[in-house]
Scaffold this motif. Structure first.
Motif, PDB file in Angstrom:
ATOM      1  N   ARG A  75      -8.309  12.627   8.990  1.00 19.69           N
ATOM      2  CA  ARG A  75      -6.965  12.964   9.727  1.00 19.69           C
ATOM      3  C   ARG A  75      -5.783  13.341   8.533  1.00 19.69           C
ATOM      4  NH1 ARG A  75      -6.470  12.746  14.757  1.00 19.69           N
ATOM      5  NH2 ARG A  75      -4.350  12.449  14.831  1.00 19.69           N
ATOM      6  N   TYR A  96       1.068   4.294  15.456  1.00 23.08           N
ATOM      7  CA  TYR A  96      -0.443   3.607  15.645  1.00 23.08           C
ATOM      8  C   TYR A  96      -0.197   2.502  16.569  1.00 23.08           C
ATOM      9  CZ  TYR A  96      -3.429   5.932  12.571  1.00 23.08           C
ATOM     10  OH  TYR A  96      -4.076   6.782  11.724  1.00 23.08           O
ATOM     11  N   LEU A 148      -8.060  -1.160   9.161  1.00 23.79           N
ATOM     12  CA  LEU A 148      -8.338  -0.672  10.395  1.00 23.79           C
ATOM     13  C   LEU A 148      -8.337   0.576  10.890  1.00 23.79           C
ATOM     14  CD1 LEU A 148      -8.830  -3.092  12.629  1.00 23.79           C
ATOM     15  CD2 LEU A 148      -6.317  -2.871  13.218  1.00 23.79           C
ATOM     16  N   ALA A 149      -7.479   1.311  10.374  1.00 23.95           N
ATOM     17  CA  ALA A 149      -7.345   2.906  10.694  1.00 23.95           C
ATOM     18  C   ALA A 149      -8.770   3.564   9.955  1.00 23.95           C
ATOM     19  CB  ALA A 149      -6.102   3.522   9.994  1.00 23.95           C
ATOM     20  N   GLY A 182      -0.682  14.242  10.593  1.00 22.04           N
ATOM     21  CA  GLY A 182       0.351  13.241  11.305  1.00 22.04           C
ATOM     22  C   GLY A 182       1.500  14.183  11.354  1.00 22.04           C
ATOM     23  N   THR A 218      -4.054  -3.054   8.207  1.00 20.91           N
ATOM     24  CA  THR A 218      -3.882  -2.037   9.239  1.00 20.91           C
ATOM     25  C   THR A 218      -4.394  -0.888   8.479  1.00 20.91           C
ATOM     26  OG1 THR A 218      -1.495  -1.631   8.392  1.00 20.91           O
ATOM     27  CG2 THR A 218      -1.732  -2.801  10.435  1.00 20.91           C
ATOM     28  N   ASN A 219      -4.327  -0.422   7.182  1.00 19.20           N
ATOM     29  CA  ASN A 219      -5.005   0.933   6.736  1.00 19.20           C
ATOM     30  C   ASN A 219      -6.533   0.641   6.904  1.00 19.20           C
ATOM     31  OD1 ASN A 219      -2.414   1.294   5.606  1.00 19.20           O
ATOM     32  ND2 ASN A 219      -2.759   0.401   3.721  1.00 19.20           N
ATOM     33  N   ALA A 262      -3.803   2.039  -1.736  1.00 17.25           N
ATOM     34  CA  ALA A 262      -2.476   2.895  -1.848  1.00 17.25           C
ATOM     35  C   ALA A 262      -2.609   3.876  -0.684  1.00 17.25           C
ATOM     36  CB  ALA A 262      -2.425   3.390  -3.295  1.00 17.25           C
ATOM     37  N   LEU A 263      -1.387   4.050   0.021  1.00 17.14           N
ATOM     38  CA  LEU A 263      -1.564   5.329   0.978  1.00 17.14           C
ATOM     39  C   LEU A 263      -1.493   6.538   0.351  1.00 17.14           C
ATOM     40  CD1 LEU A 263       0.285   3.679   4.027  1.00 17.14           C
ATOM     41  CD2 LEU A 263      -1.931   4.318   4.030  1.00 17.14           C
ATOM     42  N   SER A 287       0.989  -1.151  -0.144  1.00 14.85           N
ATOM     43  CA  SER A 287      -0.047   0.008  -0.028  1.00 14.85           C
ATOM     44  C   SER A 287       0.764   1.363  -0.214  1.00 14.85           C
ATOM     45  CB  SER A 287      -0.780   0.127   1.164  1.00 14.85           C
ATOM     46  OG  SER A 287      -0.214  -0.029   2.367  1.00 14.85           O
ATOM     47  N   GLU A 344       0.691   8.912   4.523  1.00 12.87           N
ATOM     48  CA  GLU A 344       1.251   7.785   5.088  1.00 12.87           C
ATOM     49  C   GLU A 344       1.381   7.958   6.744  1.00 12.87           C
ATOM     50  OE1 GLU A 344       5.180   7.271   3.132  1.00 12.87           O
ATOM     51  OE2 GLU A 344       4.419   7.750   1.225  1.00 12.87           O
ATOM     52  N   CYS A 345       1.621   9.043   7.172  1.00 10.91           N
ATOM     53  CA  CYS A 345       1.470   8.990   8.844  1.00 10.91           C
ATOM     54  C   CYS A 345       0.072   8.602   9.461  1.00 10.91           C
ATOM     55  CB  CYS A 345       1.849  10.356   9.238  1.00 10.91           C
ATOM     56  SG  CYS A 345       3.070  11.224   8.539  1.00 10.91           S
ATOM     57  N   GLU A 346      -0.624   9.057   8.740  1.00 13.41           N
ATOM     58  CA  GLU A 346      -2.278   8.821   9.370  1.00 13.41           C
ATOM     59  C   GLU A 346      -3.023   7.451   8.512  1.00 13.41           C
ATOM     60  OE1 GLU A 346      -3.125   9.516  12.386  1.00 13.41           O
ATOM     61  OE2 GLU A 346      -1.833  11.244  12.683  1.00 13.41           O
ATOM     62  N   ARG A 347      -2.078   6.861   7.765  1.00 10.43           N
ATOM     63  CA  ARG A 347      -2.892   5.802   7.053  1.00 10.43           C
ATOM     64  C   ARG A 347      -4.086   5.987   6.443  1.00 10.43           C
ATOM     65  NH1 ARG A 347       0.178   1.011   7.834  1.00 10.43           N
ATOM     66  NH2 ARG A 347       1.519   1.334   9.342  1.00 10.43           N
TER      67      ARG A 347
END
Lengths: 413, 415, 575
Positions: free
Chosen positions: C497, B48, C442-443, C501, C439-440, C464-465, A182, C468-471
Motif C-alpha cells: 500500500r 486508520y 499493527l498496519a 494513501g 500502530t505501524n 521509521a516510516l 517512527s 506516512e499515509c499508509e504506515r
C-alpha cells in the motif's frame, strides 16, 4: 482596523511586497492562513530558466520569448531586471544571504543529484557556473536513519560531473533520540536539535570521516532560525562544507519565511498568522473597501489599497472545482478554461496547462472583475495567470519582482 | 450537475495534503520523540482510526492541545481538534484521581479557598509537595497558585449594585483562576471598565469553562458545564443582546468560543460573537473612539508580550499588543510567539514536567535576555510557568493597564 | 536496458537469499533454476492464475506460473475488492450467486488476512421500487444467502453514511477482500509447494507440435531474451488478454471486453458495504477497502485493441458521483484520491457468438474437446470472488488430462498469513516493555497477516516510516523488496500500500526509491521513480480538482521543481 495596505497571502510575494511597503513607511497588514509554500522551497530562486523551448543562460534575455500576458512582459524586461537586482538587498536586510545575479543563471545540485539552474541561491548551498563544480574529491555525509537525503543519488550526480565521491554516515547523540519516533526524523526536527553542543559533536564526526576530501556535503538541516549555526559549523570543519537540499519540508525555506516575517515585523508590519480572509467588502464604485477575516470577525481590515498575493492553485489563491476554476475571495476573472479535459497533460512531467491558471489583470496588475479593473487592488505572485512557473523555472522570480512592482506602484501613486 | 465543489470532512482532516508543515511548529516534537507528531497523530492517524479504533495510539495523550499545528496548517485542517477528539473517543483508560483533581477546578477552588490560609501554607511545604508527587503524580517543582480566602464572586458583591448605574454594560466571565486564586485581576477589570463608563455583570452560577476537563477527558462533565454556561451567559446578557461577554483568560475565551462547538458539540452560536478577550475588546473600543483612556504620566515600564498558544489560535494578540502600546510610558519589546510548555494542567503532571520545561527553555532564554520589567500575557497558566521558570513578573494586560491608568481622568473623559 | 538491469540485480539478490534461507522453510524459493519441462505452465498471475498455480502445486504437479508484468496487473487489481455474498446476482444469475456465497464462506476461512467481514446492506432508494425487495430476498434465500430485511432506521444505525431517505434495507454477508494480498498469498503458497514463478516474462508464442501445445516461448521483458519452456499442459489464465493467448494456438474465444470505472475516496466513508437493491446497474456498490472506500462501477463495451489503454472519462466520473451520492450523500463532498478502470473478461457462450447472452459465470475450456488442440486449457469468465473455484476447476481438468489423481485442498488449507495464530508474538517487540504492537506494526500485520512475524523490527531505524499515509515502515519495505518479488515501486505499492494513501506518493516515493536503488542501482531506480509518479498521476487526473489537484501540484513542485526529476527512457508505469 485601518491600514494603508492590506495584503492577503503571507508567502514570498506577500512578505516582499509588505516589507517594501513597510520600508516606505506604509502601515501594512498581511493575512496569512497558515504557513506558506516557501517552506517547500529548495533554497534556490528561479527568475527564468526556460522560455520558448530554450534553456537560458541569461534569464532576462528570455523575457521576450514569453507570451504577452506573462507578468514579466507586463512589467517589461528592463523593469523586471531592476526589481530582480533590488531583491538581494531586501533579503540581506532580513538576514538571508543569497548568491547569484540576474545576468546569468548558475547551477546547483538537487536532492537527487540532478543539476538545476537558478537565479539566486542561499548561502548554504554550492553553486557554480560552467560545466564543472569547483571540487575534485568530496565526501557526502548523512545522519544514520535520515530517509530524506539520498547520498547515493548525489554521488552518481556528482560523479557524472567528474567529482570523486565517498559517502559516510554519522551518529549524533541528540539526533539519535529522534529515531525513537517512527515518523519524525525529518529535516525540521533534526535542525531544531543541531545547535550548541550537538553542532560541535557533528563537526567532530564530520572531521573524522572527511579524510582528504576537499569538500563536504551534508543534508540541509542546519540553521532552523538563523544562518549563524551553519557559519559556526563551517568554522569547525576543516574543508569547505555545503548543504544539499532534502525533500520537503525545507529547513532553509522555513528559515527564510521566519526571517522575512521577522523583518516585516521590525518595520512595523502586522502579520496575522493563522487567520484567513473570508470575504471582501466592496464599494459601490467597484473598489475594495475592506477584508473580513475569520478571527477578527466584524472588525474588518480597511485600507486604501489591497494586494492579492494568495498564491496559485497550490496555495488555494486559485481554486479548482470539477467544472470550474475560480478566485475565491473577490470573484475575480481568471485566465483558465472550465473544461477539465484541457487542464492536464497525460505526462506528469510535461507542461501542465492548469499551472498557468490565475487571475487576469490589466497592464498595471489590477485584477479584472467582470471585465473591468479593480483600481485599488493589485495582484502579485503565483496568483497571476499567464505564467507557467514550474516549467519556466520562474516561480520565485515572479513572486519577488511582481511584489516589488506593485509595491512601487502603490508607493508612487 | 454540482458536486465536489468543496471537499468537506470532519475537522477538515481530509484537506491535509501531507505537506508536514504542522510538524515544524509542534513545540513537543523535538523534545518528546515518543509523541508521533501532529500529522501522524492527527489526519494520518484519523484514516486508520476510521478503519479500526485499534489504531488509536495512547501516545496522543502527550499532545499539549496548543493548536499551533492548526495555526501553521495552510490547508485549514483542525489538527488539534482531530487529536483531542480521538482521545475523547478512543482512549478508554480510566481517568486518574490526580487528573480529576486537576480538572475539577471549581471543586478544588471551593474546598481549598475555604481553608485558604491552611491550604496555601501546606501547598508550599516541601514535604507536602513531595507527598503530592509520590501519591498523586503532581510534580514537586510546581507550586499551586495561592488560593484566595474570599472568591472574586464574593468580593464582587459589594460592587454589584453600583454597576447598574453605568450607561453601557458588559458581562464578565471571570473563570476559575480569577475567582479562586487571583481576584485582583477581576477587580482591575471592573475598575478599568467602570472608569470607561461600562458596568460589569457576572454570570450567575458560572462554572469552569472546561479547558482542564477536556484535557483530562472528563468530557461529559465538561459538556454539562458548557451547556449550563451558555444558558447562564444568555441570561446574563438579558436584553443587552449586543453587550460583550469579556474574558481575562485566553484559554477560557478560546474554549468557550471554539472548543464548545468543535469538541464538545455544544452550540454556542447565540453568544459566540459576543465573546471577546477583555484586552482585545478594549483595544477595539479605544480604536473606534468609544472608549478613551488617560494614563498617569509618571508610569514607565519595559514590557514584552508573550503570545499564549490559545491567543495565537484566536488571532487576537495584535489587540493586546495595541492596547499595551497605547500606554505612553511603555517601552515595548517584541518576542517571537512560542509555547511556554505549561499547557494548563499538562505541566503539573509529574510525567510531563521535564517535557514542559524543555519546550519552554528557548522562550525563557529569550525573556531573560530581554529582561523586561514585566511580561504581559493573557493566560494565567503561562504566567505561572514563566514566573516560576524565569523569575520575571507576568501580568495580564488589564492589570498593567490598571496600573498605568489615571482612573479619575479616564472616568471624566468617558462621562 | 532498464529491465535487463532489473533482472540481473534481481537474480543476484535472489542468489544471496538462497544462500541465506535455503536451510529454512521460507517463502523465498528458487526462481532461477527452472525445470526444462513442467507438468503445467499457467499464463497470467491474476488471482485466477495464482490460485491455479497454488492448486496445481498442492496436487503435486510441476508448476510454472508466468506473468508478463506483475501479479494483479490486470483486472484482479482493478475492481471493487468486494467479498460478494452473491446477493447481487441472486435475481439474475442463481448459479453465480450460489458460487459466490460458497466461495465467500471459504475465503473467510482460508484468507482471513485478506478479508474483512464488514457485512453488507442492500438499500432501496425512494426512486427505486420497494417491491423488488421481496423478489430479491426470496432469490437470495434460494441461493443460500442469508438476506434479512431490516428497518431503514436500523440500517442507518449500522451504517451512518447511508442515505437517510432509504425506504428499505436488507442485510447480507458481504465483505471486503484485498485482491493484492489475496493474489500474493496464493503465489507465496504456490512457491511453498514447489511452483516456480516468473514475473515480467511475456509469452511470445505457444510451442506447438502438430495440434498439440507443448510449451511456451518466453520473452524476458527488458533484456528481450527468448527461451523455451516445455510443458505437458498450458493453462491460459490471461483474463481479457487470454483472447490473444488463445489466438496463438489458432483458437478463437469470443471475448467481450467490458470496461468498469471506479473512484477511490480518501478515507472510509462507510464501514459496511452498501449496495443498491435493484437490478445491477452503474455505480451501485460502495465498498470499504482498507483505509479507503470505493464506488463502482460503470460498464461499457470497449474494443479489444483498447484494453491496454484505459482512461477514465469525465462522463464516467459524472455517472459514478451522480449515482454514488444517492446511496451515500457524503460522496458529494468527500475527497477523491483517484479513478481507475479495469476490463472484465466476459465470454459469450459458444452457442451464441453474437455475445447477446454474456455470462459472468465461469468458463473452463478443454481445447482438445472444443477446438481439437491438445494440451491447452483456458480458464476465464467468473470474478475475483470465484477465483479459487475457477482454479479448482482448471486444476481438476489438468489432473484429469494428465492422469493424476489428487484432490483439491485449497478450500481447507489456509493461505500463508491466514493461519491460526498459536500465541501472541512477543519476541519481536522493539521496546520490550510495550505489550501491544505499535500502530505501524499493527498496519503491517493487517497487510501480511501472520507473515508479518517475518518482518524484522529489531533495529531502531526499522520502525521509521517510509510511507506516512499508509504506515509502511522501512522494515516492511525491506521485507517486501527482499521477499515478495518486488522489482519497482508499482510492485512495492501492490505488496504494501505504499503510495496508495492521501498524498499518492508525493512524500514517500523518493524514500522508497532510494531503498530500491540499493538492489537495482540508481539509474534504474530513478527512471522507475519517474514512472511511478506518472502512474499515480494517471489516476489523479480524472479527479484533478480540489485538494487532489493541490496534492498533484505539490508533487510536481517536489519532483520536478526541487528534485529536477525527468522521465527515464523506459516507462514502467503501465506495469
Amino acid at each position: 482596523m485601518k491600514f494603508d495596505v492590506v495584503i492577503t497571502g503571507g508567502g514570498l510575494s506577500g512578505l516582499v511586497a509588505g516589507t517594501a511597503l513597510a520600508k516606505a513607511r506604509r502601515k501594512v497588514a498581511i493575512i496569512s492562513s497558515g504557513q506558506s509554500a516557501l517552506h517547500f522551497c529548495s533554497g534556490s530562486f528561479g527568475l527564468l530558466g526556460k522560455a520558448g523551448g530554450k534553456t537560458l543562460e541569461s534569464p532576462l534575455a528570455g523575457i521576450e520569448l514569453l507570451p504577452p500576458t506573462h507578468p514579466y512582459r507586463k512589467m517589461g524586461a528592463e523593469a523586471t531586471g531592476a526589481y530582480a537586482d533590488a531583491a538581494p538587498l531586501l533579503f540581506a536586510e532580513a538576514g538571508i544571504t543569497l548568491k547569484g545575479t540576474s545576468r546569468a543563471n548558475h547551477r546547483h545540485l538537487s536532492p537527487l543529484g540532478k543539476l538545476r539552474s537558478s537565479w539566486l541561491t542561499m548561502g548554504d548551498f554550492m553553486t557554480f557556473s560552467g560545466e564543472r563544480p569547483p571540487m575534485k574529491d568530496c565526501v557526502i555525509v548523512n545522519f544514520e536513519g535520515f530517509l530524506d537525503f539520498y547520498p547515493s543519488y548525489l554521488a552518481d550526480g556528482l560523479g557524472a560531473l567528474g567529482v570523486r565521491c565517498r559517502t559516510a554516515s554519522v551518529k549524533i547523540e541528540a539526533v539519535e533520540r529522534l529515531r525513537r519516533s517512527s515518523g519524525e526524523m525529518r529535516a525540521a526536527s533534526v535542525a531544531r536539535l543541531l545547535r550548541g553542543e550537538a553542532l560541535e559533536e557533528l563537526a567532530i564526526e564530520i572531521n573524522k570521516v572527511c579524510g582528504d576530501a576537499d569538500t563536504v556535503f551534508i543534508p540541509a538541516v542546519i540553521g532552523f532560525d538563523s544562518e549563524e549555526h551553519l557559519q559556526r559549523l563551517r568554522r569547525m570543519v576543516g574543508v569547505p562544507l555545503y548543504c544539499v537540499p532534502v525533500t520537503p519540508m525545507s529547513v532553509t525555506g522555513h528559515r527564510a519565511q521566519q526571517l522575512l516575517r521577522h523583518r516585516f515585523g521590525q518595520l512595523g508590519g502586522t502579520y496575522l498568522l493563522g487567520d484567513s480572509a473570508v470575504a471582501a467588502h466592496m464599494n459601490a464604485d467597484g473598489s475594495v473597501r475592506a477584508i473580513e477575516t475569520a478571527s477578527l470577525c466584524d472588525d474588518y481590515l480597511e485600507a486604501d489599497r489591497f494586494i492579492l498575493a494568495g498564491g496559485g492553485i497550490f496555495s488555494r489563491g486559485i481554486v479548482a472545482a470539477p467544472h470550474k476554476i475560480y478566485e475565491p475571495l473577490f470573484g475575480l476573472d481568471v485566465q483558465a478554461t472550465d473544461d477539465r479535459d484541457r487542464w492536464f497533460d497525460a505526462d506528469f512531467f510535461a507542461r501542465q496547462p492548469y499551472m498557468s491558471f490565475g487571475v487576469a489583470t490589466d497592464a498595471a496588475f489590477h485584477p479584472l472583475r467582470g471585465g473591468s479593473a479593480v483600481e485599488n487592488l493589485y495582484a502579485a505572485g503565483a496568483v497571476l495567470g499567464g505564467a507557467d512557473p514550474l516549467t519556466e523555472e520562474s516561480g520565485a522570480g515572479i513572486a519577488i519582482t511582481t511584489a516589488l512592482h506593485v509595491a512601487d506602484l502603490i508607493i508612487n501613486s | 450537475m454540482e458536486y465536489q465543489v468543496q471537499n468537506i470532512s470532519r475537522d477538515n482532516f481530509e484537506q491535509c495534503i501531507k505537506c508536514t508543515v504542522c510538524t515544524v511548529y509542534c513545540p513537543l516534537l523535538s523534545v518528546n520523540p515518543d509523541y508521533p507528531g501532529p500529522k501522524q497523530a492527527g489526519p494520518d492517524g484519523e484514516r486508520y482510526r476510521l478503519k479500526n479504533p485499534a489504531f488509536y495510539d495512547s501516545a496522543l495523550k502527550y499532545c499539549l492541545n496548543c493548536k499551533r499545528c492548526e495555526v501553521a496548517c495552510p490547508s485549514g485542517v483542525r489538527i488539534g481538534d482531530i487529536i483531542q477528539r480521538a482521545r475523547i473517543r478512543y482512549d478508554r483508560s480510566p481517568v486518574k484521581l490526580r487528573d480529576r483533581m486537576l480538572a475539577n477546578t471549581d471543586f478544588m477552588g471551593t474546598v481549598a479557598g475555604a481553608l485558604a490560609p491552611v491550604t496555601n501554607f501546606m501547598l508550599r511545604r516541601r514535604i507536602v509537595k513531595q507527598g503530592l508527587q509520590a501519591v498523586l503524580g503532581i510534580d514537586s517543582h510546581r507550586t499551586f497558585p495561592a488560593y484566595s480566602a474570599t472568591t472574586f464572586a464574593q468580593q464582587f458583591k459589594s460592587l454589584a449594585d453600583a454597576q447598574k448605574g453605568y450607561p453601557r454594560q458588559a458581562v464578565y466571565f471571570h473563570g476559575c483562576y480569577v475567582n479562586y486564586n487571583y481576584p485582583a485581576l477581576g477587580l482591575d477589570l471592573v475598575r478599568v471598565l467602570n472608569a470607561a463608563g461600562i458596568g460589569v455583570r457576572l454570570i450567575k452560577g458560572e462554572r469552569c469553562c472546561g479547558v482542564a476537563k477536556i484535557a483530562n477527558r472528563l468530557t461529559d462533565s465538561a459538556r454539562a458545564d458548557a451547556r449550563h454556561n451558555i444558558k447562564a451567559m444568555q441570561a446574563a446578557l438579558g436584553a443587552d443582546a449586543d453587550a460583550p461577554v469579556l474574558f481575562t483568560g485566553s484559554s477560557c475565551a478560546f474554549t468557550m468560543r471554539d472548543e464548545y462547538p468543535h469538541l464538545l458539540e455544544v452550540d454556542n452560536s447565540a453568544v459566540r460573537s459576543n465573546m471577546m478577550l477583555a484586552s482585545a475588546w478594549l483595544a477595539r473600543e479605544v480604536e473606534r473612539g468609544a472608549v478613551k483612556l488617560v494614563f498617569k504620566p509618571e508610569y514607565t515600564r519595559r514590557v514584552t508580550y508573550h503570545t499564549s498558544c490559545h491567543i495565537q489560535k484566536l488571532g487576537w494578540a495584535i489587540y493586546s499588543i495595541r492596547l499595551l502600546k497605547l500606554i505612553p510610558g511603555i517601552t515595548f519589546v517584541p518576542v517571537e510567539s512560542q509555547c511556554c510548555g505549561i499547557a494548563g494542567t499538562y505541566g503539573f503532571k509529574k510525567e510531563n514536567y521535564a517535557t514542559s520545561q524543555a519546550i519552554g527553555a528557548e522562550l525563557f532564554d529569550k525573556l531573560r535576555r530581554i529582561a523586561p520589567d514585566v511580561v504581559a500575557c493573557d493566560c494565567e497558566t503561562c504566567k505561572w510557568q514563566i514566573e516560576m521558570s524565569t523569575g520575571i513578573k507576568v501580568e495580564n494586560p488589564i492589570s498593567i493597564l490598571a496600573e498605568a491608568l489615571d482612573f479619575e481622568a479616564t472616568a471624566a473623559a468617558n462621562r | 536496458m532498464v529491465f535487463l538491469k532489473f533482472f540481473e540485480r534481481r537474480q543476484l539478490v535472489i542468489q544471496i537469499f538462497l544462500c541465506n534461507f535455503e536451510a529454512q522453510n521460507t517463502i523465498m524459493l528458487n526462481n532461477t533454476q527452472l525445470l526444462k519441462e513442467y507438468d503445467v505452465v499457467i499464463i497470467g498471475a491474476g488471482a485466477t492464475g495464482a490460485g491455479t498455480a497454488r492448486d496445481c502445486a498442492m496436487r503435486g504437479l510441476r508448476t510454472l506460473l508466468v506473468e508478463r508484468f506483475d501479479f494483479t496487473a490486470g483486472a484482479t487489481g482493478r475492481n471493487h475488492g468486494l467479498l460478494h455474498s452473491g446477493a447481487r446476482y441472486a435475481v439474475t444469475d442463481r448459479e453465480s450467486a450460489t458460487e459466490c456465497i460458497e466461495e465467500n464462506m471459504i475465503l473467510r476461512r482460508i484468507a482471513r488476512h485478506c478479508v474483512e467481514p464488514t457485512g453488507g446492506l442492500f438499500v432501496t432508494l425512494p426512486e427505486d421500487d420497494l417491491g423488488y425487495q421481496s423478489t430479491f430476498i426470496d432469490a437470495c434465500r434460494a441461493a443460500g444467502i442469508d438476506a434479512r430485511a431490516i428497518d431503514p432506521a436500523e440500517a442507518l444505525r449500522m451504517e451512518p453514511s447511508v442515505n437517510p431517505a432509504i425506504t428499505g434495507a436488507v442485510t447480507v454477508p458481504d465483505g471486503a477482500v484485498d485482491p493484492f494480498r489475496l493474489t500474493t498469498a496464493n503465489v507465496v503458497d504456490a512457491k511453498l509447494h514447489g511452483a516456480d514463478v516468473l514475473t515480467y516474462h511475456c509469452v511470445e508464442e505457444l510451442i506447438k507440435e502438430g495440434d498439440r501445445v507443448r510449451g511456451v516461448r518466453l520473452r524476458r521483458q527488458g533484456s528481450q531474451e527468448l527461451f523455451d519452456i516445455r510443458s505437458r499442459l498450458v493453462i491460459n489464465a490471461g483474463g481479457i488478454w487470454g483472447h490473444g493467448i488463445a489466438a496463438m494456438a489458432g483458437i478463437n474465444i469470443n471475448m467481450f471486453p467490458a470496461k468498469g470505472a471506479l473512484l477511490i475516496f480518501g478515507h472510509r466513508v462507510n464501514n459496511v458495504v452498501i449496495n443498491r437493491c435493484r437490478k445491477p446497474a452503474d455505480a451501485d456498490i460502495l465498498v470499504p477497502g482498507d483505509t479507503i472506500s470505493l464506488i463502482g462501477t460503470t460498464s461499457s463495451r470497449v474494443p479489444y485493441d483498447a484494453v491496454d489503454r484505459m482512461d477514465v472519462t469525465q462522463e464516467e466520473v459524472d455517472i459514478l458521483l451522480r449515482e454514488g451520492m444517492k446511496i451515500a450523500p457524503a460522496l458529494a463532498y468527500t475527497r477523491i484520491l483517484r479513478a481507475y478502470s479495469g476490463v472484465r473478461p466476459l465470454i459469450a457462450s459458444d452457442d451464441d457468438p453474437s455475445g447477446r447472452s454474456i455470462s459472468r459465470g465461469i468458463v473452463c475450456f478443454d481445447h482438445a474437446a472444443r477446438d481439437s488442440v491438445e494440451g491447452m486449457i483456458t480458464i476465464s469468465g467468473g470474478k475475483l470472488m470465484t477465483y479459487r473455484l475457477m482454479a479448482e476447476q482448471a486444476a481438476d481438468m489438468a489432473c484429469r488430462k494428465l492422469g493424476v489423481e489428487a484432490a483439491c485442498r485449497t478450500a481447507e488449507l489456509p493461505l500463508p498469513g491466514s493461519e491460526e495464530e498459536p500465541k501472541p508474538e512477543k519476541k519481536r517487540f522493539r521496546k520490550s516493555h510495550i505489550i501491544e504492537l505499535s500502530t505501524n506494526q499493527l498496519a503491517a500485520k493487517g497487510r501480511h497477516g501472520t507473515l508479518s512475524g517475518d518482518i524484522d523490527f529489531s533495529r531502531d531505524s526499522d520502525d521509521a516510516l517510509v510511507c506516512e499515509c499508509e504506515r509502511v515502515t522501512a522494515a516492511e519495505t525491506d521485507y517486501a523488496i527482499n521477499r515478495l518479488e518486488v522489482n519497482n515501486l508499482v510492485n512495492l505499492r501492490r505488496r504494501t500500500r505504499l503510495g496508495m494513501g492521501t498524498c499518492q506518493g508525493s512524500i514517500c516515493a523518493c524514500r522508497a526509491s532510494a531503498m530500491l536503488a540499493r538492489s537495482f542501482g540508481n539509474d534504474v531506480a530513478l527512471a522507475d521513480l519517474a514512472s511511478f509518479i506518472n502512474e499515480r498521476w494517471k489516476g489523479m487526473r480524472p479527479v484533478g480538482w480540489g485538494q487532489t489537484l493541490v496534492e498533484a501540484n505539490f508533487s510536481a513542485w517536489i519532483y520536478q521543481g526541487v528534485c529536477g526529476l525527468a522521465p527515464g527512457k523506459t516507462d514502467t508505469s503501465a506495469l
